[in-house]
Every structure is written in C-alpha cells, then in structure tokens.
Design a protein around this motif. Structure first.
Motif, PDB file in Angstrom:
ATOM      1  N   SER A  10       0.850  -1.190   0.000  1.00  0.00           N
ATOM      2  CA  SER A  10       0.000   0.000   0.000  1.00  0.00           C
ATOM      3  C   SER A  10       0.881   1.234   0.000  1.00  0.00           C
ATOM      4  CB  SER A  10      -0.880   0.056   1.250  1.00  0.00           C
ATOM      5  OG  SER A  10      -1.588  -1.144   1.387  1.00  0.00           O
ATOM      6  N   TYR A  11       0.454   2.224  -0.741  1.00  0.00           N
ATOM      7  CA  TYR A  11       1.072   3.550  -0.637  1.00  0.00           C
ATOM      8  C   TYR A  11       0.036   4.433   0.039  1.00  0.00           C
ATOM      9  CZ  TYR A  11       4.590   2.048  -4.005  1.00  0.00           C
ATOM     10  OH  TYR A  11       5.608   1.394  -4.642  1.00  0.00           O
ATOM     11  N   LYS A  12       0.338   4.929   1.205  1.00  0.00           N
ATOM     12  CA  LYS A  12      -0.631   5.667   2.025  1.00  0.00           C
ATOM     13  C   LYS A  12      -1.925   4.842   2.098  1.00  0.00           C
ATOM     14  CE  LYS A  12       1.487  10.117   1.493  1.00  0.00           C
ATOM     15  NZ  LYS A  12       1.836  10.828   0.267  1.00  0.00           N
ATOM     16  N   THR A  13      -2.999   5.369   1.502  1.00  0.00           N
ATOM     17  CA  THR A  13      -4.239   4.602   1.613  1.00  0.00           C
ATOM     18  C   THR A  13      -4.479   3.712   0.407  1.00  0.00           C
ATOM     19  OG1 THR A  13      -5.388   6.465   0.667  1.00  0.00           O
ATOM     20  CG2 THR A  13      -5.447   6.274   3.075  1.00  0.00           C
ATOM     21  N   LYS A  14      -3.646   3.902  -0.628  1.00  0.00           N
ATOM     22  CA  LYS A  14      -3.908   3.159  -1.865  1.00  0.00           C
ATOM     23  C   LYS A  14      -3.296   1.759  -1.814  1.00  0.00           C
ATOM     24  CE  LYS A  14      -3.085   3.393  -6.813  1.00  0.00           C
ATOM     25  NZ  LYS A  14      -4.284   2.688  -7.221  1.00  0.00           N
ATOM     26  N   LYS A  15      -4.176   0.770  -2.024  1.00  0.00           N
ATOM     27  CA  LYS A  15      -3.690  -0.610  -2.069  1.00  0.00           C
ATOM     28  C   LYS A  15      -3.252  -0.951  -3.482  1.00  0.00           C
ATOM     29  CE  LYS A  15      -4.561  -4.083   1.030  1.00  0.00           C
ATOM     30  NZ  LYS A  15      -5.277  -5.071   1.763  1.00  0.00           N
ATOM     31  N   VAL A  16      -2.023  -1.367  -3.645  1.00  0.00           N
ATOM     32  CA  VAL A  16      -1.507  -1.655  -4.977  1.00  0.00           C
ATOM     33  C   VAL A  16      -1.435  -3.165  -5.223  1.00  0.00           C
ATOM     34  CG1 VAL A  16       0.499  -1.412  -6.472  1.00  0.00           C
ATOM     35  CG2 VAL A  16      -0.221   0.495  -5.051  1.00  0.00           C
ATOM     36  N   LEU A  17      -1.099  -3.914  -4.177  1.00  0.00           N
ATOM     37  CA  LEU A  17      -1.118  -5.380  -4.283  1.00  0.00           C
ATOM     38  C   LEU A  17      -1.891  -5.938  -3.105  1.00  0.00           C
ATOM     39  CD1 LEU A  17       2.595  -6.185  -5.257  1.00  0.00           C
ATOM     40  CD2 LEU A  17       0.589  -6.347  -6.741  1.00  0.00           C
ATOM     41  N   ASN A  18      -2.624  -7.006  -3.401  1.00  0.00           N
ATOM     42  CA  ASN A  18      -3.609  -7.486  -2.463  1.00  0.00           C
ATOM     43  C   ASN A  18      -3.348  -8.951  -2.106  1.00  0.00           C
ATOM     44  OD1 ASN A  18      -5.904  -7.154  -1.078  1.00  0.00           O
ATOM     45  ND2 ASN A  18      -7.146  -6.554  -2.879  1.00  0.00           N
ATOM     46  N   GLN A  19      -2.528  -9.206  -1.110  1.00  0.00           N
ATOM     47  CA  GLN A  19      -2.328 -10.596  -0.669  1.00  0.00           C
ATOM     48  C   GLN A  19      -2.012 -11.543  -1.831  1.00  0.00           C
ATOM     49  OE1 GLN A  19      -3.284 -12.156   2.586  1.00  0.00           O
ATOM     50  NE2 GLN A  19      -3.519 -10.202   3.587  1.00  0.00           N
ATOM     51  N   VAL A  20      -1.037 -11.172  -2.607  1.00  0.00           N
ATOM     52  CA  VAL A  20      -0.696 -11.982  -3.777  1.00  0.00           C
ATOM     53  C   VAL A  20       0.130 -13.204  -3.361  1.00  0.00           C
ATOM     54  CG1 VAL A  20       0.719 -12.018  -5.873  1.00  0.00           C
ATOM     55  CG2 VAL A  20      -0.802 -10.087  -5.425  1.00  0.00           C
ATOM     56  N   THR A  21      -0.351 -14.387  -3.730  1.00  0.00           N
ATOM     57  CA  THR A  21       0.365 -15.624  -3.420  1.00  0.00           C
ATOM     58  C   THR A  21       0.477 -16.455  -4.683  1.00  0.00           C
ATOM     59  OG1 THR A  21      -0.454 -15.662  -1.152  1.00  0.00           O
ATOM     60  CG2 THR A  21       0.309 -17.760  -2.068  1.00  0.00           C
ATOM     61  N   LYS A 210      -5.223  -7.976 -12.054  1.00  0.00           N
ATOM     62  CA  LYS A 210      -6.135  -6.836 -12.156  1.00  0.00           C
ATOM     63  C   LYS A 210      -6.208  -6.169 -10.792  1.00  0.00           C
ATOM     64  CE  LYS A 210     -10.708  -5.558 -13.770  1.00  0.00           C
ATOM     65  NZ  LYS A 210     -11.740  -5.279 -12.779  1.00  0.00           N
ATOM     66  N   ASP A 211      -6.010  -4.876 -10.758  1.00  0.00           N
ATOM     67  CA  ASP A 211      -6.087  -4.097  -9.512  1.00  0.00           C
ATOM     68  C   ASP A 211      -5.402  -4.783  -8.336  1.00  0.00           C
ATOM     69  OD1 ASP A 211      -7.635  -2.409 -11.016  1.00  0.00           O
ATOM     70  OD2 ASP A 211      -9.537  -3.288 -10.352  1.00  0.00           O
ATOM     71  N   GLY A 212      -4.215  -5.257  -8.529  1.00  0.00           N
ATOM     72  CA  GLY A 212      -3.458  -5.824  -7.411  1.00  0.00           C
ATOM     73  C   GLY A 212      -3.818  -7.247  -7.030  1.00  0.00           C
ATOM     74  N   ASP A 213      -4.697  -7.880  -7.803  1.00  0.00           N
ATOM     75  CA  ASP A 213      -5.034  -9.293  -7.551  1.00  0.00           C
ATOM     76  C   ASP A 213      -4.608 -10.143  -8.739  1.00  0.00           C
ATOM     77  OD1 ASP A 213      -6.515  -9.289  -5.069  1.00  0.00           O
ATOM     78  OD2 ASP A 213      -8.021  -8.108  -6.157  1.00  0.00           O
ATOM     79  N   ILE A 214      -4.352 -11.431  -8.455  1.00  0.00           N
ATOM     80  CA  ILE A 214      -4.134 -12.361  -9.558  1.00  0.00           C
ATOM     81  C   ILE A 214      -5.480 -12.962  -9.940  1.00  0.00           C
ATOM     82  CG2 ILE A 214      -3.095 -14.558 -10.219  1.00  0.00           C
ATOM     83  CD1 ILE A 214      -0.726 -13.891  -8.533  1.00  0.00           C
ATOM     84  N   LEU A 215      -5.870 -12.792 -11.192  1.00  0.00           N
ATOM     85  CA  LEU A 215      -7.153 -13.365 -11.636  1.00  0.00           C
ATOM     86  C   LEU A 215      -6.980 -14.800 -12.083  1.00  0.00           C
ATOM     87  CD1 LEU A 215      -8.850 -10.563 -13.716  1.00  0.00           C
ATOM     88  CD2 LEU A 215      -9.112 -11.125 -11.309  1.00  0.00           C
ATOM     89  N   GLN A 216      -5.896 -15.062 -12.787  1.00  0.00           N
ATOM     90  CA  GLN A 216      -5.664 -16.431 -13.258  1.00  0.00           C
ATOM     91  C   GLN A 216      -4.168 -16.630 -13.455  1.00  0.00           C
ATOM     92  OE1 GLN A 216      -8.125 -17.584 -16.596  1.00  0.00           O
ATOM     93  NE2 GLN A 216      -7.596 -19.749 -16.370  1.00  0.00           N
ATOM     94  N   TYR A 217      -3.705 -17.778 -13.006  1.00  0.00           N
ATOM     95  CA  TYR A 217      -2.289 -18.113 -13.176  1.00  0.00           C
ATOM     96  C   TYR A 217      -2.262 -19.514 -13.751  1.00  0.00           C
ATOM     97  CZ  TYR A 217       2.600 -19.001 -11.906  1.00  0.00           C
ATOM     98  OH  TYR A 217       3.931 -19.304 -11.939  1.00  0.00           O
ATOM     99  N   ASP A 218      -1.890 -19.604 -15.015  1.00  0.00           N
ATOM    100  CA  ASP A 218      -2.106 -20.883 -15.691  1.00  0.00           C
ATOM    101  C   ASP A 218      -1.252 -20.957 -16.953  1.00  0.00           C
ATOM    102  OD1 ASP A 218      -3.372 -23.322 -16.041  1.00  0.00           O
ATOM    103  OD2 ASP A 218      -5.338 -22.488 -15.566  1.00  0.00           O
ATOM    104  N   THR A 219      -1.293 -22.101 -17.617  1.00  0.00           N
ATOM    105  CA  THR A 219      -0.568 -22.228 -18.879  1.00  0.00           C
ATOM    106  C   THR A 219      -1.301 -21.441 -19.971  1.00  0.00           C
ATOM    107  OG1 THR A 219      -1.851 -24.151 -19.520  1.00  0.00           O
ATOM    108  CG2 THR A 219       0.184 -24.576 -18.312  1.00  0.00           C
ATOM    109  N   PRO A 220      -0.598 -21.030 -21.018  1.00  0.00           N
ATOM    110  CA  PRO A 220      -1.269 -20.320 -22.106  1.00  0.00           C
ATOM    111  C   PRO A 220      -2.461 -21.116 -22.660  1.00  0.00           C
ATOM    112  CG  PRO A 220       1.110 -20.255 -22.447  1.00  0.00           C
ATOM    113  CD  PRO A 220       0.869 -21.135 -21.257  1.00  0.00           C
ATOM    114  N   GLU A 221      -2.305 -22.420 -22.793  1.00  0.00           N
ATOM    115  CA  GLU A 221      -3.390 -23.253 -23.324  1.00  0.00           C
ATOM    116  C   GLU A 221      -4.641 -23.130 -22.475  1.00  0.00           C
ATOM    117  OE1 GLU A 221      -0.308 -24.162 -22.954  1.00  0.00           O
ATOM    118  OE2 GLU A 221       0.314 -25.711 -24.367  1.00  0.00           O
TER     119      GLU A 221
END
Ligand SMILES: Nc1ncnc2c1ncn2[C@@H]1O[C@H](COP(=O)(O)OP(=O)(O)OP(=O)(O)O)[C@@H](O)[C@H]1O
Ligand SMILES: [Mg+2]
Length: 378
Positions: A10-21, A210-221
C-alpha cells in the motif's frame, strides 16, 4: 523457485497489491500481464528488493529474500527494463561488463564472456562493442540490455516490458531469440508485458493481474481455453483462437461419450441403436478395456440380409484416428483429406476417448466467429 507469500503493498491509503500468493518454478518463463497500473512492475521489483512489500514474504529456493544481502541478491538477478537502462556514457562493452567487473571477473574471462553474450543476442562484436548506446537502434539497445542481464549468468532474470518500444518485426525477432535462449539456458524468467500475443508466444505460465489481484495463473493453453471469468476472457480476446488455433485441442471439442457397441451385437440391434441415437455409425469397443476395434456404418449394415449376424463381420478396421492433444487443425486436415465425417479419438493404447465429427468442428469454428463478430451464437 520464487514464492510470493501473501504479498501486499500500500502507498498511504492506496492498495496496490492485495495478498498476492503464487510461485514460479525454477527454469520456467512466467509472463505477468495486466492493465496499466495493476501492480506488475511493483511485483517484479520486489524480487530484487527494489521495492519492499508492506506485508508478506518472498522466498527464493525456500529462503526469505529478507535474510539475504541486498547487493549480493541483486547481482544474482539479471534485470532488463523497457528503456534498456543502459548507461549512456559507457560503451556497449562497458555496459555489459559493469557487473562482471564488480564481481572481479578476470579481464580475459570478461572479454570471452562479452563476446559470447554478443553472439548470443545476435550483435556483431567488431561493429558494436565500442559504440555508445545512442549510436544503436532501439532493437540493438534492447539486445545489449538482454546481454547485460545474462552477463553474470544469473539464475533469475527479470524483464519489465523489455520489447514494448520496438517495431513489430524487431520485437518478434527478439521474442524468438528469447524463446531459443530460454530453451538452451533454462533460466527462471519473470517477464512483464501488456501484450497477450507476446505472453502466449514466450511464456510457460501466464499470470493475469487486475487491480493488485491475480485473476488467473495458468498455462497459455488453459487461459485460452478456460478463461477464469469475463475479464480474462475479454483480455485474452475471443478472436484469439484464429491467431492461435494450435491451442484448441481435440480433447476440448470432442464428443466425450460417443455411441458404442460390442463386437458381438447383432446387425439388427446395431441398426436399432443407431436409429435411437440418431447416428449413422457405431464404434465397436472391447467392453472392459475400451480398446477401439472398429467402426460399423449404417450404409453397410442396411444391405445385410441376415440381421442376426454379429456386427464384427461388417466393421471397418482401417480408419484414421486422432489423439486428444492434437489440435483442431490436425482434426480439420484428417477430416478433409480422408473425406470422413467422424474421427474417433483414442489414447496411446488405442482406447476410445471420444469422437470428432465434422459438425462439431463446424460448430466450434463458427462459434468463435460469431463471438468475435459480437453476433449471436445460438
Ligand atoms: N511510489 C509510489 N507511490 C504511490 N503510488 C505508487 C508508487 N509507485 C507505484 N504506485 C502506484 O501503484 C500502482 C501499480 O504500479 P505499477 O508500476 O506496479 O503498475 P504496472 O502494472 O507496472 O503498470 P504499467 O503497465 O503502466 O507499467 C499504480 O497505480 C501506481 O500509480
Ligand atoms: Mg510497469
């Protein structure tokens, strides 16, 4: 392996990454992709500790990077950025040898090493070694940037939109070269890009943010065939199937449970089964093993006088088949070249997995077309 454990920023109040694992396997090339401002560069710079997470930990080979010496960590990690980051007052040679020099590599080793690196990225030593970055084209500068990132033979290389300022042809050349290099050197590469075509072309795994979250982490296929949600699907582009048909597998479009019969079923019962299921052929399989023995066709059975005979007598044993991981183009080719309307899909032991029909091919292709055109699919 690089592991991100619940990384937030977070920068001040802005969340840039959200619990990314997520984690990146050693020797793989992962593309991080997403809209501007979604946190890609932030995530990348955390790996070499140019940015510190607000919470969470990054591990490299199970060791927290916080416990490593910062300078030593950075020297072990190659880094290429969009504007190449070459030092303008240094020649190509000096730029490439900057870190090796700090590492106290001997001058003769260094000269050898630089020569190899220049070859590797396709630059002529005699011509370019003593030039300054401003005397090179954008593509040549990028090549030097890549050479420099490889200079200390690091295990990990971070690339932040390295090719985005280049014209499409140079860009495509550099992508090809990166793929070849990677096949040879097996580095762990984290590659940030805006460009889905680029990601599909070069990456083993794609991480869509998207907006600091991972939506999908997968193979290109998988991302192409099974986008997680509407956003991913739009991001990937529904029409992409046309530019990457090799990613549509036979297993994605086949009928999973084709109508089958055993070899001892009577001709009469076969005809009846076809009529009930509205098909004009039956696949003859062994009941236990599912081994595909043959195909019987309505046309041939109708002419049989003694309909108590077993189907086996009239089955075809010689016909084309497909494997589940062949692509839609293979299927089209077989259907067209053999003038057949159905092709069984079998595994390596010729056990029946499914069926491709001419109409399932047409449906798949036209669906893609109508989605793309924004029209109706029904
Ligand atoms: N030092 C900073 N202070 C405040 N906000 C920042 C700072 N650095 C980055 N940000 C914000 O964090 C967000 C993520 O930035 P980041 O550079 O990671 O985006 P990105 O995904 O790499 O975008 P792009 O594709 O445009 O390079 C942005 O909204 C940005 O404005
Ligand atoms: Mg960025």
């Amino acid at each position: 392996m690089i592991q991100f454990e619940r990384i937030s920023k977070s920068y001040k109040t802005k969340k840039v990454l959200n619990q990314v694992t997520f984690s990146i396997k050693s020797g793989s090339l992962v593309a991080i992709i997403g809209e501007s401002g979604c946190g890609k560069t932030t995530l990348l710079k955390m790996i070499n500790r140019l940015i510190k997470p607000t919470t969470g930990t990054i591990y490299i080979d199970d060791k927290s990077i916080n416990s490593m010496d910062e300078v030593a960590l950075r020297r072990k990690i190659g880094y290429v950025i969009q504007q190449t980051g070459l030092f303008p007052h240094m020649t190509v040679k000096e730029n490439i040898e900057l870190i090796p020099k700090l590492e106290k590599m001997s001058p003769s080793d260094m000269a050898d090493n630089t020569r190899k690196l220049m070859q590797m990225v396709g630059l002529d030593c005699d011509e370019f070694l003593h030039r300054y970055p401003t005397e090179l084209s954008g593509g040549q500068q990028q090549r030097v940037g890549v050479a420099r990132a490889f200079a200390t033979d690091p295990d990990i290389i971070l690339m932040d939109e390295p090719f985005s300022a280049l014209d499409p042809i140079t860009r495509s050349d550099l992508q090809d070269e990166l793929v070849q290099l990677q096949a040879k050197l097996k580095k762990t590469i984290v590659f940030v890009t805006h460009d889905m075509d680029e990601a599909i072309k070069i990456a083993d795994m794609i991480c869509i943010m998207k907006d600091g979250d991972i939506l999908q982490y997968d193979t290109p296929e998988h991302i192409l065939n099974n986008p997680e949600d509407e956003f991913v699907s739009n991001f990937v582009g529904k029409n992409r199937i046309w530019s990457s048909p090799e990613y549509i597998k036979v297993s994605d479009i086949m009928i999973d449970r084709p109508v089958t019969a055993s070899r001892d079923l009577s001709v009469l019962k076969c005809i009846d089964k076809m009529r009930q299921n509205k098909v004009d052929s039956l696949l003859i399989v062994e009941p236990d093993s599912k081994y595909l023995a043959g195909i019987v066709k309505a046309g041939k059975l109708r002419g049989v006088e003694d309909r108590t005979q077993q189907a086996e007598r009239y089955m075809y044993e010689d016909f084309p088949t497909l494997l589940p991981d062949q692509c839609i183009l293979d299927a089209l080719k077989i259907v067209t070249e053999n003038r057949v309307s159905t092709v069984p899909v079998v595994d390596g032991q010729k056990r029946l997995m499914g069926l491709i029909t001419r109409s399932s091919l047409v449906t798949t292709l036209s669906q893609q077309y109508f989605d793309y055109e924004g029209g109706e699919t029904e």
